[in-house]
Design an enzyme around this catalytic site. Sequence first.
Site, mmCIF file in Angstrom:
data_model
loop_
_atom_site.group_PDB
_atom_site.id
_atom_site.type_symbol
_atom_site.label_atom_id
_atom_site.label_comp_id
_atom_site.label_asym_id
_atom_site.label_seq_id
_atom_site.Cartn_x
_atom_site.Cartn_y
_atom_site.Cartn_z
ATOM 1 N N GLU A 181 -7.255 92.656 7.459
ATOM 2 C CA GLU A 181 -6.518 91.650 6.689
ATOM 3 C C GLU A 181 -7.171 90.253 6.709
ATOM 4 O O GLU A 181 -7.248 89.599 5.669
ATOM 5 C CB GLU A 181 -5.079 91.574 7.214
ATOM 6 C CG GLU A 181 -4.199 90.699 6.360
ATOM 7 C CD GLU A 181 -2.755 90.686 6.819
ATOM 8 O OE1 GLU A 181 -2.091 91.726 6.727
ATOM 9 O OE2 GLU A 181 -2.288 89.621 7.275
ATOM 10 N N SER B 243 -1.388 90.102 12.157
ATOM 11 C CA SER B 243 -1.762 91.510 11.945
ATOM 12 C C SER B 243 -3.229 91.575 11.546
ATOM 13 O O SER B 243 -3.642 90.901 10.602
ATOM 14 C CB SER B 243 -0.943 92.117 10.816
ATOM 15 O OG SER B 243 0.425 91.948 11.071
ATOM 16 N N ARG C 48 0.039 91.986 0.247
ATOM 17 C CA ARG C 48 -1.045 91.215 0.893
ATOM 18 C C ARG C 48 -2.230 90.988 -0.048
ATOM 19 O O ARG C 48 -3.394 91.016 0.380
ATOM 20 C CB ARG C 48 -1.550 91.935 2.154
ATOM 21 C CG ARG C 48 -0.503 92.201 3.188
ATOM 22 C CD ARG C 48 -0.132 90.967 3.993
ATOM 23 N NE ARG C 48 0.735 91.339 5.085
ATOM 24 C CZ ARG C 48 2.064 91.401 4.984
ATOM 25 N NH1 ARG C 48 2.683 91.094 3.855
ATOM 26 N NH2 ARG C 48 2.788 91.756 6.021
HETATM 27 P P1 FAD Z 1 -6.587 80.141 6.229
HETATM 28 O O1 FAD Z 1 -6.689 81.125 7.316
HETATM 29 O O2 FAD Z 1 -7.113 78.774 6.475
HETATM 30 O O3 FAD Z 1 -7.289 80.724 4.927
HETATM 31 C C1 FAD Z 1 -7.015 82.040 4.502
HETATM 32 C C2 FAD Z 1 -7.777 82.303 3.182
HETATM 33 O O4 FAD Z 1 -7.253 81.480 2.150
HETATM 34 C C3 FAD Z 1 -9.260 81.944 3.288
HETATM 35 O O5 FAD Z 1 -9.964 82.871 2.486
HETATM 36 C C4 FAD Z 1 -9.336 80.542 2.682
HETATM 37 O O6 FAD Z 1 -10.605 80.294 2.108
HETATM 38 C C5 FAD Z 1 -8.253 80.611 1.616
HETATM 39 N N1 FAD Z 1 -7.558 79.335 1.362
HETATM 40 C C6 FAD Z 1 -6.881 78.574 2.248
HETATM 41 N N2 FAD Z 1 -6.301 77.537 1.615
HETATM 42 C C7 FAD Z 1 -6.638 77.634 0.303
HETATM 43 C C8 FAD Z 1 -6.338 76.861 -0.873
HETATM 44 N N3 FAD Z 1 -5.575 75.760 -0.821
HETATM 45 N N4 FAD Z 1 -6.856 77.244 -2.040
HETATM 46 C C9 FAD Z 1 -7.630 78.360 -2.131
HETATM 47 N N5 FAD Z 1 -7.945 79.126 -1.062
HETATM 48 C C10 FAD Z 1 -7.442 78.776 0.137
HETATM 49 N N6 FAD Z 1 0.732 86.601 7.265
HETATM 50 C C11 FAD Z 1 1.721 87.195 6.575
HETATM 51 O O7 FAD Z 1 1.566 87.493 5.386
HETATM 52 N N7 FAD Z 1 2.923 87.488 7.163
HETATM 53 C C12 FAD Z 1 3.173 87.187 8.447
HETATM 54 O O8 FAD Z 1 4.262 87.445 8.919
HETATM 55 C C13 FAD Z 1 2.140 86.574 9.214
HETATM 56 N N8 FAD Z 1 2.326 86.315 10.522
HETATM 57 C C14 FAD Z 1 1.317 85.750 11.246
HETATM 58 C C15 FAD Z 1 1.524 85.506 12.609
HETATM 59 C C16 FAD Z 1 0.530 84.948 13.384
HETATM 60 C C17 FAD Z 1 0.776 84.682 14.847
HETATM 61 C C18 FAD Z 1 -0.714 84.605 12.795
HETATM 62 C C19 FAD Z 1 -1.788 83.949 13.607
HETATM 63 C C20 FAD Z 1 -0.946 84.865 11.440
HETATM 64 C C21 FAD Z 1 0.074 85.446 10.658
HETATM 65 N N9 FAD Z 1 -0.103 85.716 9.300
HETATM 66 C C22 FAD Z 1 0.902 86.284 8.571
HETATM 67 C C23 FAD Z 1 -1.387 85.430 8.642
HETATM 68 C C24 FAD Z 1 -1.516 83.966 8.155
HETATM 69 O O9 FAD Z 1 -0.659 83.118 8.881
HETATM 70 C C25 FAD Z 1 -1.207 83.807 6.671
HETATM 71 O O10 FAD Z 1 -2.039 84.617 5.898
HETATM 72 C C26 FAD Z 1 -1.313 82.364 6.192
HETATM 73 O O11 FAD Z 1 -0.876 82.257 4.864
HETATM 74 C C27 FAD Z 1 -2.743 81.825 6.269
HETATM 75 O O12 FAD Z 1 -2.688 80.421 5.999
HETATM 76 P P2 FAD Z 1 -3.822 79.440 6.464
HETATM 77 O O13 FAD Z 1 -3.503 78.105 5.881
HETATM 78 O O14 FAD Z 1 -3.990 79.476 7.915
HETATM 79 O O15 FAD Z 1 -5.083 80.051 5.716
HETATM 80 P P1 NAP Z 2 7.918 95.879 12.824
HETATM 81 O O1 NAP Z 2 9.254 95.286 12.584
HETATM 82 O O2 NAP Z 2 7.587 96.403 14.182
HETATM 83 O O3 NAP Z 2 7.646 97.018 11.755
HETATM 84 C C1 NAP Z 2 6.409 97.725 11.757
HETATM 85 C C2 NAP Z 2 5.942 97.895 10.337
HETATM 86 O O4 NAP Z 2 6.851 98.720 9.642
HETATM 87 C C3 NAP Z 2 5.889 96.572 9.646
HETATM 88 O O5 NAP Z 2 4.547 96.248 9.516
HETATM 89 C C4 NAP Z 2 6.631 96.775 8.342
HETATM 90 O O6 NAP Z 2 5.795 96.701 7.198
HETATM 91 C C5 NAP Z 2 7.168 98.175 8.392
HETATM 92 N N1 NAP Z 2 8.631 98.135 8.242
HETATM 93 C C6 NAP Z 2 9.548 97.886 9.198
HETATM 94 N N2 NAP Z 2 10.795 97.987 8.697
HETATM 95 C C7 NAP Z 2 10.664 98.292 7.405
HETATM 96 C C8 NAP Z 2 11.568 98.518 6.346
HETATM 97 N N3 NAP Z 2 12.894 98.481 6.538
HETATM 98 N N4 NAP Z 2 11.086 98.794 5.122
HETATM 99 C C9 NAP Z 2 9.763 98.836 4.921
HETATM 100 N N5 NAP Z 2 8.837 98.621 5.877
HETATM 101 C C10 NAP Z 2 9.284 98.374 7.102
HETATM 102 O O7 NAP Z 2 6.763 94.813 12.413
HETATM 103 P P2 NAP Z 2 6.245 93.530 13.165
HETATM 104 O O8 NAP Z 2 4.804 93.703 13.456
HETATM 105 O O9 NAP Z 2 7.162 93.119 14.259
HETATM 106 O O10 NAP Z 2 6.317 92.455 11.993
HETATM 107 C C11 NAP Z 2 7.564 92.082 11.432
HETATM 108 C C12 NAP Z 2 7.332 91.536 10.038
HETATM 109 O O11 NAP Z 2 6.473 90.375 10.097
HETATM 110 C C13 NAP Z 2 6.636 92.533 9.123
HETATM 111 O O12 NAP Z 2 7.144 92.379 7.821
HETATM 112 C C14 NAP Z 2 5.185 92.113 9.168
HETATM 113 O O13 NAP Z 2 4.490 92.410 7.974
HETATM 114 C C15 NAP Z 2 5.287 90.613 9.362
HETATM 115 N N6 NAP Z 2 4.125 90.122 10.114
HETATM 116 C C16 NAP Z 2 2.949 89.993 9.459
HETATM 117 C C17 NAP Z 2 1.817 89.518 10.115
HETATM 118 C C18 NAP Z 2 0.521 89.297 9.382
HETATM 119 O O14 NAP Z 2 -0.371 88.688 9.934
HETATM 120 N N7 NAP Z 2 0.382 89.785 8.173
HETATM 121 C C19 NAP Z 2 1.905 89.187 11.467
HETATM 122 C C20 NAP Z 2 3.113 89.374 12.111
HETATM 123 C C21 NAP Z 2 4.230 89.843 11.438
HETATM 124 P P3 NAP Z 2 5.396 95.333 6.450
HETATM 125 O O15 NAP Z 2 4.352 94.703 7.298
HETATM 126 O O16 NAP Z 2 4.857 95.823 5.164
HETATM 127 O O17 NAP Z 2 6.606 94.475 6.307
#
Ligand code: FAD
Ligand code: NAP
Length: 339
Positions: free
Chosen positions: A335, A239, A166
């Site tokens: 985050e 998250s 991240r």
């Molecule tokens: P924004 O929220 O618009 O911006 C995020 C940051 O990036 C800000 O600081 C902004 O200034 C900067 N930014 C945006 N675009 C640019 C650009 N072109 N150049 C430079 N800076 C920029 N994240 C995960 O990693 N894994 C997941 O599984 C995941 N699941 C999600 C599920 C849900 C339901 C939600 C709501 C979010 C989830 N996220 C997840 C978080 C999010 O979707 C990601 O981080 C996504 O990449 C953000 O994209 P955005 O375009 O909406 O960015």
């Molecule tokens: P989950 O499957 O309930 O698992 C809980 C946590 O355990 C996850 O956050 C994941 O870490 C870790 N995990 C599970 N299985 C693993 C494995 N085999 N090895 C290492 N780590 C493991 O999680 P969830 O909330 O439903 O999300 C599923 C996936 O989507 C995850 O990878 C999560 O990161 C991603 N997600 C991200 C966001 C976001 O906003 N960043 C939102 C929704 C979902 P990791 O998160 O490091 O993978």
Amino acid sequence: MSFRVQSQVSLKPFNSFGVDVQARLFAEAHSDADVREALAYGLEHDVPVLVIGGGSNLLLTADVQALVLRMATRGIRLLSDDGNQVVIEAEAGEPWHPFVQHTLVQGLSGLENLSLIPGTVGAAPMQNIGAYGVEIKDVFAGLTALDRQTGELRDFTLAECNFAYRDSLFKQEPGRWLILRVRFTLNRTAHLHLEYGPVRQRLTSLGIDHPTPTDVSQAICSIRNEKLPDPAVLGNAGSFFKNPLVSATLVAQLKEQYPELVAYAQPDGQMKLAAGWLIERAGWKGFRDGDAGVHKLQALVLVNYGTATGLQLLNLAQRIQKDIAERFKVDLEMEPNRY
Ligand code: FAD
Ligand code: NAP
């Protein structure tokens, strides 16, 4: 489409928490020329420029005293194709999930585990988006960004991006790099990542023994739809906390008190704790204070039931951080990007 700057625009439709704050100025960029025009406008009027994509990783705690520039550039192109390996490039404003689907329809594998993540292609490198055992660093071929300090374009290789869990160089140097387009190396021969328990379980329950990348994508979409709130229905930013990386010693101590603690060993010897487990164990799952709450199905997700402000969501997050630190001696890091 010509570049247009608007005054006093509500950002409610432009952040997935649905927080209602105003941008002092707002514009959309449909081309590199628009991006440059916006930056020039900012300089000329002495107003900072805040670049956003889909607003799905933002926590807006006050009116934004900036020119908010929403990236709306479009375009996907194949840069090379040796019959198996393909390099594909997408403009920053391309919505992420439709881009993933486009690659799958082309028979390309690599992005399937990252299905249904909201937001744009341009924001994906910011926090090296990851899900179900894959991060974009695993398929990253390069990106082009504008250095806002010098106005020059720069191409980044994988090694130059400092990708980590991240995290990236672009997150470490906030506001400096404006990502214009991103490149990915994808394959016609699938190398699937099914090690995340729920993915294989879901495929098995569907009777799929030899999945295609599209099967994996669909399985992940169905898991996500069951567990995660749809921002169009219930405001959230995914998250809210990163999964903390802690020492094996602390995990051993915690396991004495909490034998069912969820922890994953990392290659560097550290352990990754599931932040959602800690928050749920501390009793926060389903908690609600006014319109700010902790999701009923996933304790890692904070939600806005309607009229919560960014400060109310922040306050709830800080209460959770304090409680987790006291109970488990673990610091949770937020985050979403806070403005
Ligand atoms: P924004 O929220 O618009 O911006 C995020 C940051 O990036 C800000 O600081 C902004 O200034 C900067 N930014 C945006 N675009 C640019 C650009 N072109 N150049 C430079 N800076 C920029 N994240 C995960 O990693 N894994 C997941 O599984 C995941 N699941 C999600 C599920 C849900 C339901 C939600 C709501 C979010 C989830 N996220 C997840 C978080 C999010 O979707 C990601 O981080 C996504 O990449 C953000 O994209 P955005 O375009 O909406 O960015
Ligand atoms: P989950 O499957 O309930 O698992 C809980 C946590 O355990 C996850 O956050 C994941 O870490 C870790 N995990 C599970 N299985 C693993 C494995 N085999 N090895 C290492 N780590 C493991 O999680 P969830 O909330 O439903 O999300 C599923 C996936 O989507 C995850 O990878 C999560 O990161 C991603 N997600 C991200 C966001 C976001 O906003 N960043 C939102 C929704 C979902 P990791 O998160 O490091 O993978």
